[in-house]
Design an enzyme around this catalytic site. Structure first.
Site, PDB file in Angstrom:
ATOM      1  N   THR A   1      16.534  34.418  18.510  1.00 57.95           N
ATOM      2  CA  THR A   1      16.579  34.812  19.921  1.00 57.95           C
ATOM      3  C   THR A   1      16.630  33.574  20.817  1.00 57.95           C
ATOM      4  O   THR A   1      17.274  33.569  21.856  1.00 57.95           O
ATOM      5  CB  THR A   1      15.332  35.638  20.287  1.00 57.95           C
ATOM      6  OG1 THR A   1      15.140  36.661  19.308  1.00 57.95           O
ATOM      7  CG2 THR A   1      15.480  36.272  21.651  1.00 57.95           C
TER       8      THR A   1
ATOM      9  N   LYS B   1      14.326  31.225  31.989  1.00 59.05           N
ATOM     10  CA  LYS B   1      13.184  31.818  32.649  1.00 59.05           C
ATOM     11  C   LYS B   1      12.243  30.688  33.044  1.00 59.05           C
ATOM     12  O   LYS B   1      12.311  29.602  32.473  1.00 59.05           O
ATOM     13  CB  LYS B   1      12.503  32.845  31.759  1.00 59.05           C
ATOM     14  CG  LYS B   1      12.092  32.391  30.368  1.00 59.05           C
ATOM     15  CD  LYS B   1      11.668  33.614  29.558  1.00 59.05           C
ATOM     16  CE  LYS B   1      11.097  33.261  28.202  1.00 59.05           C
ATOM     17  NZ  LYS B   1      12.130  33.116  27.168  1.00 59.05           N
TER      18      LYS B   1
ATOM     19  N   ASP C   1       6.323  26.104  26.320  1.00 59.13           N
ATOM     20  CA  ASP C   1       7.398  25.327  26.938  1.00 59.13           C
ATOM     21  C   ASP C   1       7.596  25.647  28.413  1.00 59.13           C
ATOM     22  O   ASP C   1       8.578  25.221  29.014  1.00 59.13           O
ATOM     23  CB  ASP C   1       8.705  25.529  26.158  1.00 59.13           C
ATOM     24  CG  ASP C   1       9.170  26.976  26.159  1.00 59.13           C
ATOM     25  OD1 ASP C   1       8.306  27.872  26.270  1.00 59.13           O
ATOM     26  OD2 ASP C   1      10.375  27.218  26.034  1.00 59.13           O
TER      27      ASP C   1
ATOM     28  N   LYS D   1      16.404  23.976  20.300  1.00 57.49           N
ATOM     29  CA  LYS D   1      17.310  24.861  21.001  1.00 57.49           C
ATOM     30  C   LYS D   1      18.376  24.018  21.684  1.00 57.49           C
ATOM     31  O   LYS D   1      18.078  22.940  22.193  1.00 57.49           O
ATOM     32  CB  LYS D   1      16.509  25.638  22.045  1.00 57.49           C
ATOM     33  CG  LYS D   1      17.259  26.762  22.699  1.00 57.49           C
ATOM     34  CD  LYS D   1      16.299  27.667  23.426  1.00 57.49           C
ATOM     35  CE  LYS D   1      15.881  27.043  24.740  1.00 57.49           C
ATOM     36  NZ  LYS D   1      15.804  28.029  25.821  1.00 57.49           N
TER      37      LYS D   1
ATOM     38  N   GLU E   1      12.260  39.610  31.693  1.00 61.07           N
ATOM     39  CA  GLU E   1      12.036  40.245  30.401  1.00 61.07           C
ATOM     40  C   GLU E   1      10.579  40.698  30.321  1.00 61.07           C
ATOM     41  O   GLU E   1       9.686  40.051  30.876  1.00 61.07           O
ATOM     42  CB  GLU E   1      12.310  39.265  29.266  1.00 61.07           C
ATOM     43  CG  GLU E   1      13.745  38.821  29.157  1.00 61.07           C
ATOM     44  CD  GLU E   1      13.986  38.094  27.842  1.00 61.07           C
ATOM     45  OE1 GLU E   1      14.429  38.746  26.891  1.00 61.07           O
ATOM     46  OE2 GLU E   1      13.717  36.885  27.768  1.00 61.07           O
ATOM     47  N   GLU E   2      10.357  41.747  29.556  1.00 68.02           N
ATOM     48  CA  GLU E   2       9.007  42.285  29.398  1.00 68.02           C
ATOM     49  C   GLU E   2       8.064  41.289  28.721  1.00 68.02           C
ATOM     50  O   GLU E   2       6.858  41.425  28.779  1.00 68.02           O
ATOM     51  CB  GLU E   2       9.022  43.595  28.608  1.00 68.02           C
ATOM     52  CG  GLU E   2       9.725  43.540  27.251  1.00 68.02           C
ATOM     53  CD  GLU E   2       9.096  42.643  26.222  1.00 68.02           C
ATOM     54  OE1 GLU E   2       7.856  42.678  26.131  1.00 68.02           O
ATOM     55  OE2 GLU E   2       9.833  41.922  25.526  1.00 68.02           O
ATOM     56  N   SER E   3       8.642  40.283  28.060  1.00 73.73           N
ATOM     57  CA  SER E   3       7.852  39.305  27.330  1.00 73.73           C
ATOM     58  C   SER E   3       7.311  38.196  28.238  1.00 73.73           C
ATOM     59  O   SER E   3       7.037  37.099  27.774  1.00 73.73           O
ATOM     60  CB  SER E   3       8.710  38.699  26.228  1.00 73.73           C
ATOM     61  OG  SER E   3       9.922  38.186  26.781  1.00 73.73           O
TER      62      SER E   3
ATOM     63  N   ASP F   1       3.402  29.446  29.078  1.00 68.78           N
ATOM     64  CA  ASP F   1       3.418  29.293  27.618  1.00 68.78           C
ATOM     65  C   ASP F   1       3.736  27.858  27.178  1.00 68.78           C
ATOM     66  O   ASP F   1       3.806  26.948  28.006  1.00 68.78           O
ATOM     67  CB  ASP F   1       4.405  30.283  26.992  1.00 68.78           C
ATOM     68  CG  ASP F   1       5.856  29.892  27.253  1.00 68.78           C
ATOM     69  OD1 ASP F   1       6.111  29.260  28.291  1.00 68.78           O
ATOM     70  OD2 ASP F   1       6.724  30.212  26.416  1.00 68.78           O
TER      71      ASP F   1
ATOM     72  N   SER G   1       8.226  27.275  21.741  1.00 70.50           N
ATOM     73  CA  SER G   1       7.752  28.103  22.835  1.00 70.50           C
ATOM     74  C   SER G   1       6.312  28.581  22.678  1.00 70.50           C
ATOM     75  O   SER G   1       5.404  27.770  22.572  1.00 70.50           O
ATOM     76  CB  SER G   1       8.720  29.271  23.013  1.00 70.50           C
ATOM     77  OG  SER G   1       8.439  29.954  24.188  1.00 70.50           O
ATOM     78  N   HIS G   2       6.136  29.912  22.592  1.00 67.31           N
ATOM     79  CA  HIS G   2       4.780  30.467  22.559  1.00 67.31           C
ATOM     80  C   HIS G   2       4.167  30.407  21.158  1.00 67.31           C
ATOM     81  O   HIS G   2       3.029  30.804  20.973  1.00 67.31           O
ATOM     82  CB  HIS G   2       4.828  31.914  23.030  1.00 67.31           C
ATOM     83  CG  HIS G   2       5.711  32.769  22.182  1.00 67.31           C
ATOM     84  ND1 HIS G   2       7.089  32.657  22.236  1.00 67.31           N
ATOM     85  CD2 HIS G   2       5.440  33.679  21.237  1.00 67.31           C
ATOM     86  CE1 HIS G   2       7.618  33.491  21.360  1.00 67.31           C
ATOM     87  NE2 HIS G   2       6.641  34.120  20.733  1.00 67.31           N
TER      88      HIS G   2
ATOM     89  N   ARG H   1      13.823  28.218  14.813  1.00 71.23           N
ATOM     90  CA  ARG H   1      12.367  28.033  14.714  1.00 71.23           C
ATOM     91  C   ARG H   1      11.922  28.152  13.278  1.00 71.23           C
ATOM     92  O   ARG H   1      12.276  29.123  12.599  1.00 71.23           O
ATOM     93  CB  ARG H   1      11.625  29.086  15.547  1.00 71.23           C
ATOM     94  CG  ARG H   1      11.800  28.817  17.007  1.00 71.23           C
ATOM     95  CD  ARG H   1      10.925  29.690  17.861  1.00 71.23           C
ATOM     96  NE  ARG H   1      11.463  29.625  19.213  1.00 71.23           N
ATOM     97  CZ  ARG H   1      11.024  30.326  20.229  1.00 71.23           C
ATOM     98  NH1 ARG H   1      10.027  31.157  20.066  1.00 71.23           N
ATOM     99  NH2 ARG H   1      11.567  30.205  21.419  1.00 71.23           N
TER     100      ARG H   1
ATOM    101  N   ASP I   1       8.259  28.420  30.148  1.00 72.96           N
ATOM    102  CA  ASP I   1       9.216  29.367  30.712  1.00 72.96           C
ATOM    103  C   ASP I   1       8.631  30.765  30.913  1.00 72.96           C
ATOM    104  O   ASP I   1       9.249  31.603  31.568  1.00 72.96           O
ATOM    105  CB  ASP I   1      10.526  29.413  29.903  1.00 72.96           C
ATOM    106  CG  ASP I   1      10.317  29.743  28.438  1.00 72.96           C
ATOM    107  OD1 ASP I   1       9.164  29.938  28.018  1.00 72.96           O
ATOM    108  OD2 ASP I   1      11.328  29.794  27.698  1.00 72.96           O
ATOM    109  N   ARG I   2       7.452  31.030  30.362  1.00 75.16           N
ATOM    110  CA  ARG I   2       6.844  32.350  30.570  1.00 75.16           C
ATOM    111  C   ARG I   2       5.729  32.286  31.597  1.00 75.16           C
ATOM    112  O   ARG I   2       5.172  31.228  31.845  1.00 75.16           O
ATOM    113  CB  ARG I   2       6.245  32.862  29.256  1.00 75.16           C
ATOM    114  CG  ARG I   2       7.264  33.087  28.179  1.00 75.16           C
ATOM    115  CD  ARG I   2       6.601  33.800  27.020  1.00 75.16           C
ATOM    116  NE  ARG I   2       7.562  33.967  25.940  1.00 75.16           N
ATOM    117  CZ  ARG I   2       7.421  34.842  24.962  1.00 75.16           C
ATOM    118  NH1 ARG I   2       6.355  35.618  24.914  1.00 75.16           N
ATOM    119  NH2 ARG I   2       8.335  34.933  24.024  1.00 75.16           N
TER     120      ARG I   2
ATOM    121  N   ARG J   1       8.447  44.901  16.859  1.00 76.58           N
ATOM    122  CA  ARG J   1       8.003  45.146  18.228  1.00 76.58           C
ATOM    123  C   ARG J   1       8.317  46.587  18.591  1.00 76.58           C
ATOM    124  O   ARG J   1       9.450  47.056  18.391  1.00 76.58           O
ATOM    125  CB  ARG J   1       8.721  44.218  19.205  1.00 76.58           C
ATOM    126  CG  ARG J   1       8.549  42.737  18.910  1.00 76.58           C
ATOM    127  CD  ARG J   1       8.801  41.908  20.163  1.00 76.58           C
ATOM    128  NE  ARG J   1       8.995  40.500  19.888  1.00 76.58           N
ATOM    129  CZ  ARG J   1       8.020  39.641  19.573  1.00 76.58           C
ATOM    130  NH1 ARG J   1       6.769  40.072  19.452  1.00 76.58           N
ATOM    131  NH2 ARG J   1       8.289  38.372  19.370  1.00 76.58           N
TER     132      ARG J   1
ATOM    133  N   THR K   1      17.819  41.437  24.449  1.00 76.92           N
ATOM    134  CA  THR K   1      16.684  40.514  24.541  1.00 76.92           C
ATOM    135  C   THR K   1      17.134  39.061  24.369  1.00 76.92           C
ATOM    136  O   THR K   1      17.934  38.758  23.486  1.00 76.92           O
ATOM    137  CB  THR K   1      15.664  40.872  23.445  1.00 76.92           C
ATOM    138  OG1 THR K   1      15.146  42.169  23.737  1.00 76.92           O
ATOM    139  CG2 THR K   1      14.533  39.866  23.387  1.00 76.92           C
TER     140      THR K   1
END
Ligand code: VG1
Ligand code: CO
Length: 544
Positions: free
Chosen positions: A17, A377, A280, A125, A364-366, A278, A112-113, A21, A282-283, A497, A345
């Site tokens: 996604t 984001k 990195d 990435k 996004e919902e995340s 998070d 990321s997270h 990773r 972005d959240r 999920r 997603t």
């Protein structure tokens, strides 16, 4: 001198996604990161004279890969490399730097997270010239290249660049610039938002906050923007020093991993707003005094009030959300008379809409929200937009939410994650689900009658590219919805999920508890997918 090192392909270098990773121990295999980076350089569009941006979230193994990436960029003919001081660039800051410097792309070193440290996760990435994650055509080409790669190039001397000192160095013909990772980004935020209004509200004591940087990359950004430029008192930013292992925690801003912040926000001592970001950067997690705002609601509420921020005073061109994200934002788009877009997603799907000027705000919902100011984001951006709205309206978060639901209705929402399940079992669950789809419409589960069930497929409205099998959707007569999909960011087994959404219209039950409102859907999800039978799990590991 340019060195050519022969190599052979590694299995499984397929970006998910959001990039490639894997466990750190996988990345530490000789040639592993090199193969992937060389594959990027072999397929990326990078005209003569190109600049490459490099930065990461500061996690374990960051510096090793950055030193090698600089040597490789020099050997592969980049004219210039811009790298964040200390190897640091948050994902949104990297996106901004790529755009600002006119770079042909950037490498973002982050998982990321996901947790960090020698036994945890690492990631790479590639972002393209618009500042956004490489689209599927590019990640597909990178993956194909990893399967045939037979050499990688490096220029001795990259390791001698002092990453901790701002300045320039020459590696072969390549100019390496070590840049301030925070300044460009902080300046951009100051252009977008009404800093004067926020500063005034902070100064008068009307607006207070707690920000949890989770020992991840946003620490330095939050110190500079929230404390230095906006005047929040020292100590507003907690866990503000980036650590290679994030202090042993998951830098995932949700109610499970940001438990302390949540407890504070539910207590009598709660400030006006609590927020977290998070690994990195972005959240974002946003919690008002006494009230958690789901990311899907946050997207809708930010969009509804965006005009209060200078950058969006002229209105929004459109709102885009990922398919599993609740439809709360669509109702705002409807009211504003602008298009609502639904994408698979992953932020990479928003890029074409943003570039074409068809959407201004995405989410996004995340816990990802952002706008056309960058192509990622952006955690702090979302927090600053909330602060801007709170400062200008003078309303508490709870009131903004109540008024929003009274006007648009409320989308009760939760995501249930079943982590590290055996991959074969997870695939069997999804395959069985897919087989069952045609027979689902017409069936009922408790009070819920299925009206439609499908695999979400997407055709990009700009470039026509198609993405199939982006999640199983089951829709019910009452407007509720369940989505099932497997994560594309995990590094251990598979993560299932399950996304649950129930809409209560205006005049309905707008202040009920989410678990109670979703109980029928949770039971239906089990009945439809046989989660316990397939996975042996009777409860999710994480509920967000
Ligand atoms: C998850 C989220 C997705 C997000 C992606 C990258 O992907 O669901 O919405 O874009 O992580 O976010 P998946 O495939 O695991 O569901 V980040 O902050 O980890 O770069
Ligand atoms: Co992230």
């Amino acid at each position: 001198m340019i060195t050519t090192t022969p190599t052979t392909p590694f299995e499984g270098q397929k970006p998910g996604t959001s990039g490639l990773r894997k466990k750190v121990r996988v990345f530490r295999q000789p040639g592993y990161a090199e193969n992937f980076i060389q594959s990027v350089f072999d397929v990326a569009e990078r005209p003569d004279g190109s600049t490459l941006v490099i930065g990461g979230d500061g996690r374990f193994h960051n510096r090793t890969v950055i030193a090698r990436a600089i040597e490789m960029a020099a050997a592969n003919g980049y004219a210039r490399v811009a790298v964040g001081q200390g190897g640091i660039l948050s994902t949104p800051a990297a996106s901004h730097v790529i755009r600002k410097y006119g770079a042909s792309g950037g490498l973002i070193l982050s998982a990321s997270h996901n947790p960090g440290g020698p036994d945890e996760d690492f990631g790479i990435k590639y972002n393209i010239a618009n500042g956004g994650p490489a689209p599927e055509a590019v990640t597909g080409a990178i993956h194909a290249r990893t399967q045939t790669i037979d050499r990688w190039l490096s220029f001795e001397g990259g390791a001698e660049v002092d990453l901790d000192r701002i300045g320039t160095a020459q590696v072969g013909d390549t100019l390496v610039e070590v840049i301030d990772p925070v300044a460009d980004y902080a300046d951009l935020m100051e252009q977008l938002f009404d800093f004067a209004a926020i500063r005034a509200a902070v100064g008068s004591g009307r607006l207070t906050m707690a920000f949890d940087a989770m020992h991840a990359v946003t620490g330095p950004y939050a110190h500079e923007i929230l404390e230095t430029r906006l005047g929040f008192p020292a100590g507003t930013v907690r866990n503000g020093v980036p650590l290679e292992d994030f202090g042993g925690h998951h830098p995932d801003p949700n109610l499970v991993h940001a438990r302390e912040l949540h407890a504070l926000m539910m207590s009598a001592e709660a400030p006006t707003i609590g927020a977290a970001s998070d690994g990195d950067g972005d959240r974002n997690l946003v919690i008002g005094k006494g009230i958690f705002i789901t990311p899907s609601d946050s997207l809708a509420m930010l969009a509804a009030h965006a005009r209060l921020a200078p950058a969006y005073a002229g209105g929004l061109k459109g709102i885009a959300r990922s398919m599993p994200t609740s439809t709360a934002a669509d109702k705002v788009a409807d009211a504003l008379g602008i298009p609502a877009w639904e994408t698979p997603t992953g932020w990479k799907f928003f890029g074409t809409l943003l570039d074409a000027g068809l959407a201004t705000i995405c989410g996004e919902e995340s816990a990802g929200t952002g706008s056309d100011h960058v192509r990622e984001k952006d955690g702090l951006w979302a927090v600053l937009l909330w602060l801007n709205i709170l400062a200008v309206t003078g309303k508490p978060v709870a009131q903004i939410a109540a008024e929003h639901w009274a006007r648009f209705g409320r989308n009760y929402y939760a995501r249930h994650d079943y982590e590290a399940i055996d991959t074969a079992r997870a695939n069997a669950l999804m395959a069985a689900l897919e087989d069952a789809l045609p027979a689902l419409p017409g069936r009922s589960f408790g009070p819920l009658a299925v009206t439609a069930a499908d695999q979400f497929a997407y055709v990009d409205p700009i470039d026509g590219s198609e993405s199939r099998k982006q999640g199983v959707r089951v829709m019910f007569a009452c407007g509720s919805r369940i989505v099932f999909r497997l994560s594309g960011t995990g590094t251990e087994g598979a993560t299932l999920r399950v996304y649950l959404e129930r809409y209560e219209p205006v005049g309905g039950r707008l202040d009920a508890e989410t678990p109670a409102m979703l109980a029928d859907l949770i039971a239906a999800a089990e009945a439809i997918a046989g989660i316990a039978a397939h996975t042996g799990r009777t409860a999710p590991d994480v509920v967000t």
